[in-house]
Design a protein around this motif. Structure first.
Motif, mmCIF file in Angstrom:
data_model
loop_
_atom_site.group_PDB
_atom_site.id
_atom_site.type_symbol
_atom_site.label_atom_id
_atom_site.label_comp_id
_atom_site.label_asym_id
_atom_site.label_seq_id
_atom_site.Cartn_x
_atom_site.Cartn_y
_atom_site.Cartn_z
ATOM 1 N N ASN A 237 0.986 -1.237 -0.055
ATOM 2 C CA ASN A 237 0.058 0.055 0.134
ATOM 3 C C ASN A 237 0.967 1.296 0.122
ATOM 4 O O ASN A 237 1.399 1.532 1.129
ATOM 5 C CB ASN A 237 -1.038 0.115 1.276
ATOM 6 C CG ASN A 237 -1.742 1.256 1.447
ATOM 7 O OD1 ASN A 237 -1.770 2.034 0.508
ATOM 8 N ND2 ASN A 237 -2.181 1.377 2.660
ATOM 9 N N LYS B 258 0.217 4.398 -0.269
ATOM 10 C CA LYS B 258 -0.430 5.449 0.297
ATOM 11 C C LYS B 258 -0.018 6.762 -0.626
ATOM 12 O O LYS B 258 0.008 6.571 -2.059
ATOM 13 C CB LYS B 258 0.316 5.738 1.581
ATOM 14 C CG LYS B 258 0.110 4.485 2.412
ATOM 15 C CD LYS B 258 0.139 4.922 3.688
ATOM 16 C CE LYS B 258 0.107 3.433 4.382
ATOM 17 N NZ LYS B 258 0.112 3.505 5.753
ATOM 18 N N HIS C 222 -9.406 1.192 4.471
ATOM 19 C CA HIS C 222 -8.291 1.339 5.175
ATOM 20 C C HIS C 222 -8.371 2.283 6.401
ATOM 21 O O HIS C 222 -9.340 3.265 6.282
ATOM 22 C CB HIS C 222 -7.337 1.726 4.347
ATOM 23 C CG HIS C 222 -5.810 1.794 4.845
ATOM 24 N ND1 HIS C 222 -5.377 2.711 5.884
ATOM 25 C CD2 HIS C 222 -4.902 0.800 4.587
ATOM 26 C CE1 HIS C 222 -4.076 2.517 6.321
ATOM 27 N NE2 HIS C 222 -3.697 1.379 5.586
ATOM 28 N N GLU D 88 -6.910 4.576 7.497
ATOM 29 C CA GLU D 88 -6.538 5.953 7.077
ATOM 30 C C GLU D 88 -8.007 6.690 6.583
ATOM 31 O O GLU D 88 -8.071 7.911 6.718
ATOM 32 C CB GLU D 88 -5.432 6.147 6.412
ATOM 33 C CG GLU D 88 -4.065 6.004 7.341
ATOM 34 C CD GLU D 88 -2.792 5.475 6.364
ATOM 35 O OE1 GLU D 88 -2.792 5.574 5.329
ATOM 36 O OE2 GLU D 88 -1.948 4.871 7.304
ATOM 37 N N GLU E 219 -5.937 -5.232 10.308
ATOM 38 C CA GLU E 219 -4.710 -4.227 10.395
ATOM 39 C C GLU E 219 -5.202 -3.255 11.728
ATOM 40 O O GLU E 219 -6.091 -2.422 11.798
ATOM 41 C CB GLU E 219 -4.732 -3.207 9.315
ATOM 42 C CG GLU E 219 -4.486 -3.758 8.020
ATOM 43 C CD GLU E 219 -3.743 -2.634 7.069
ATOM 44 O OE1 GLU E 219 -2.809 -3.140 6.692
ATOM 45 O OE2 GLU E 219 -4.392 -1.582 6.808
ATOM 46 N N ILE F 108 -0.229 0.386 12.471
ATOM 47 C CA ILE F 108 0.024 0.998 11.095
ATOM 48 C C ILE F 108 0.972 2.194 11.254
ATOM 49 O O ILE F 108 0.608 3.281 11.920
ATOM 50 C CB ILE F 108 -1.427 1.110 10.522
ATOM 51 C CG1 ILE F 108 -2.217 0.124 10.495
ATOM 52 C CG2 ILE F 108 -1.095 1.893 9.272
ATOM 53 C CD1 ILE F 108 -3.466 0.347 9.827
ATOM 54 N N GLY F 109 1.931 2.024 10.645
ATOM 55 C CA GLY F 109 2.759 3.175 10.550
ATOM 56 C C GLY F 109 3.747 3.659 11.701
ATOM 57 O O GLY F 109 4.235 4.702 11.729
ATOM 58 N N GLY G 3 -1.651 -6.708 8.635
ATOM 59 C CA GLY G 3 -0.974 -5.653 8.145
ATOM 60 C C GLY G 3 -0.841 -4.744 9.344
ATOM 61 O O GLY G 3 -1.575 -4.548 10.408
ATOM 62 N N GLY G 4 0.348 -3.971 9.397
ATOM 63 C CA GLY G 4 0.694 -3.164 10.600
ATOM 64 C C GLY G 4 2.274 -3.225 10.916
ATOM 65 O O GLY G 4 2.514 -4.232 11.619
ATOM 66 N N MET H 191 4.293 -4.583 9.173
ATOM 67 C CA MET H 191 5.239 -5.788 8.810
ATOM 68 C C MET H 191 6.520 -5.537 8.065
ATOM 69 O O MET H 191 6.460 -4.232 7.337
ATOM 70 C CB MET H 191 4.337 -6.614 7.854
ATOM 71 C CG MET H 191 5.087 -7.982 7.662
ATOM 72 S SD MET H 191 4.078 -9.119 6.553
ATOM 73 C CE MET H 191 2.724 -9.585 7.540
ATOM 74 N N LEU I 153 -0.553 -7.035 4.054
ATOM 75 C CA LEU I 153 -0.677 -5.638 3.539
ATOM 76 C C LEU I 153 0.329 -4.836 4.223
ATOM 77 O O LEU I 153 0.248 -4.504 5.239
ATOM 78 C CB LEU I 153 -2.075 -5.062 3.853
ATOM 79 C CG LEU I 153 -2.595 -3.678 3.167
ATOM 80 C CD1 LEU I 153 -2.413 -3.799 1.761
ATOM 81 C CD2 LEU I 153 -3.898 -3.337 3.418
ATOM 82 N N GLY J 165 2.679 -1.191 4.289
ATOM 83 C CA GLY J 165 2.645 0.323 4.060
ATOM 84 C C GLY J 165 4.272 0.502 3.798
ATOM 85 O O GLY J 165 4.785 0.379 2.672
HETATM 86 C C1 PEP Z 1 -0.685 -0.160 5.950
HETATM 87 O O1 PEP Z 1 -1.067 1.160 5.644
HETATM 88 O O2 PEP Z 1 -1.844 -0.919 5.658
HETATM 89 C C2 PEP Z 1 0.233 -0.542 6.595
HETATM 90 C C3 PEP Z 1 0.042 -1.682 7.125
HETATM 91 O O3 PEP Z 1 1.283 0.335 6.778
HETATM 92 P P1 PEP Z 1 2.522 0.035 7.711
HETATM 93 O O4 PEP Z 1 3.352 -1.467 6.935
HETATM 94 O O5 PEP Z 1 3.451 1.404 7.256
HETATM 95 O O6 PEP Z 1 2.294 -0.103 9.262
#
Ligand code: PEP
Length: 256
Positions: free
Chosen positions: A13, A15, A98, A100, A170, A175-176, A214-215, A217, A235, A237
Motif C-alpha cells: 500500500n 499511500k 483502510h 486512514e 490491520e 499501522i505506520g 497488516g501493521g 510488517m 498488507l 505500507g
Molecule cells: C498499511 O498502511 O496498510 C500498513 C500496514 O502500513 P505500515 O506497514 O507502514 O504499518
C-alpha cells in the motif's frame, strides 16, 4: 483446509508517496527481486500512478491495485474515482476501508460496504481492511469489533463473490507506528475473522478465504507473522516502498 491451499497474497500500500515516474522506477526495482515468488503480489498505488504501474508490470507476476474507489458508477462526485473506471483501465485489486480512510476521510462501515459491493460488481478483487484502535484493544472489544466490521462490510456479498475478497486485519495502533502486533495477536484476530466468515457463509468458505495481517510488517518480522496458521499474507505500507524490504517479505511469504 490446509493453509497451503489458500492463496498467500502480499500487497503493498504505497499511500500518497510516489509520482508516476517514481512508480515506474520502484516497480522496475521490485520486478527482478520477486520474479520467482510463489505467492501473489500486488502493488496498490495512488490513482495518478495506475497507468505507470500497469505499464511497468506488464508481463510480470505483479498485479496492480488502487487504494480506494467510490460506490457509484459515475455522477456528481467531484474528486472521486469509480470502481468501473478502475476496471476499465485494467486494475485488478482495490483496497477498501483502510483505517486512514476511516479516520481521516469519514468512511463508515456502511460506506465501506457500498464500496465493496461496487468493486465486486466491476470484477475487482477487494482487499477489505478491518482493525481496532488501541483503546478498543485495551477495552477488550477487539474480537467483537472486528467481527462487526466484517459483518457489515460483507452485507449483501454473495458466497461466489467471496472468492474476490481478501480481508486484511490491520490493528490501527500498528499501522505506520513501528509497533507490530505479536504473531500470536495477529493470528488470534485473523482466526476470529475466519470464524466470522464461517458463521456468515460456510466452513469451506472460511477455510478458503485469504486473511492478511497488516501493521508495521517488515523484512525482519515477516517470517514469524506469515508462518502463523491463520495469516495468509500481508498488507504492507512503509516497507513496500523499499524494493529489497518488500522482496524479503515476498520471499518469506513464498515459503510460509
Ligand atoms: C498499511 O498502511 O496498510 C500498513 C500496514 O502500513 P505500515 O506497514 O507502514 O504499518
Amino acid at each position: 483446509m490446509n493453509k497451503q491451499l489458500r492463496k498467500t497474497v502480499i500487497a503493498g500500500n504505497w499511500k500518497m508517496n510516489k509520482t508516476p515516474q517514481e512508480t515506474t522506477q520502484l516497480i522496475e526495482e521490485i520486478k527482478p527481486l520477486v520474479a520467482n515468488a510463489s505467492c501473489d503480489i500486488v502493488v496498490c498505488v495512488p490513482y495518478i500512478d495506475l497507468h505507470a504501474a500497469l505499464e511497468a508490470t506488464k508481463g510480470s507476476n505483479i498485479y496492480v491495485g488502487a487504494e480506494n474507489c467510490h460506490w457509484e458508477q459515475n455522477g456528481a462526485f467531484t474528486g472521486e474515482i469509480s470502481a468501473a473506471m478502475l476496471s476499465a483501465i485494467g486494475v485488478h485489486y482495490v483496497i477498501i476501508g483502510h483505517s486512514e480512510r476511516r479516520t481521516y476521510f469519514g468512511e463508515t462501515d456502511v460506506t465501506v460496504n457500498q464500496r465493496v459491493r461496487a468493486a465486486l460488481k466491476e470484477g475487482l478483487t477487494v482487499i477489505l481492511c478491518v482493525g481496532e484502535y488501541l483503546e478498543q484493544r485495551e477495552q477488550g472489544v477487539t474480537d467483537e469489533l472486528v467481527a462487526m466490521q466484517v459483518k457489515i462490510a460483507l452485507g449483501g456479498v454473495s458466497k461466489e463473490d467471496l472468492n474476490n475478497i481478501i480481508i486484511a486485519y490491520e490493528p490501527v495502533w500498528a499501522i505506520g507506528t513501528g509497533k507490530t502486533a505479536t504473531a500470536q495477536q495477529a493470528n488470534e484476530v485473523c482466526a476470529v475473522i475466519r470464524k466470522t466468515v464461517a458463521e456468515l457463509y460456510c466452513e469451506n468458505c472460511a477455510n478458503a478465504i485469504t486473511i492478511q495481517y497488516g501493521g508495521s510488517m517488515n523484512a525482519k518480522n515477516a517470517d514469524e507473522l506469515l508462518s502463523q496458521p491463520d495469516v495468509d499474507g500481508g498488507l504492507i505500507g512503509g516497507a513496500s516502498l523499499k524494493a529489497p524490504d518488500f522482496a524479503a517479505i515476498v520471499a518469506a511469504a513464498s515459503k510460509s
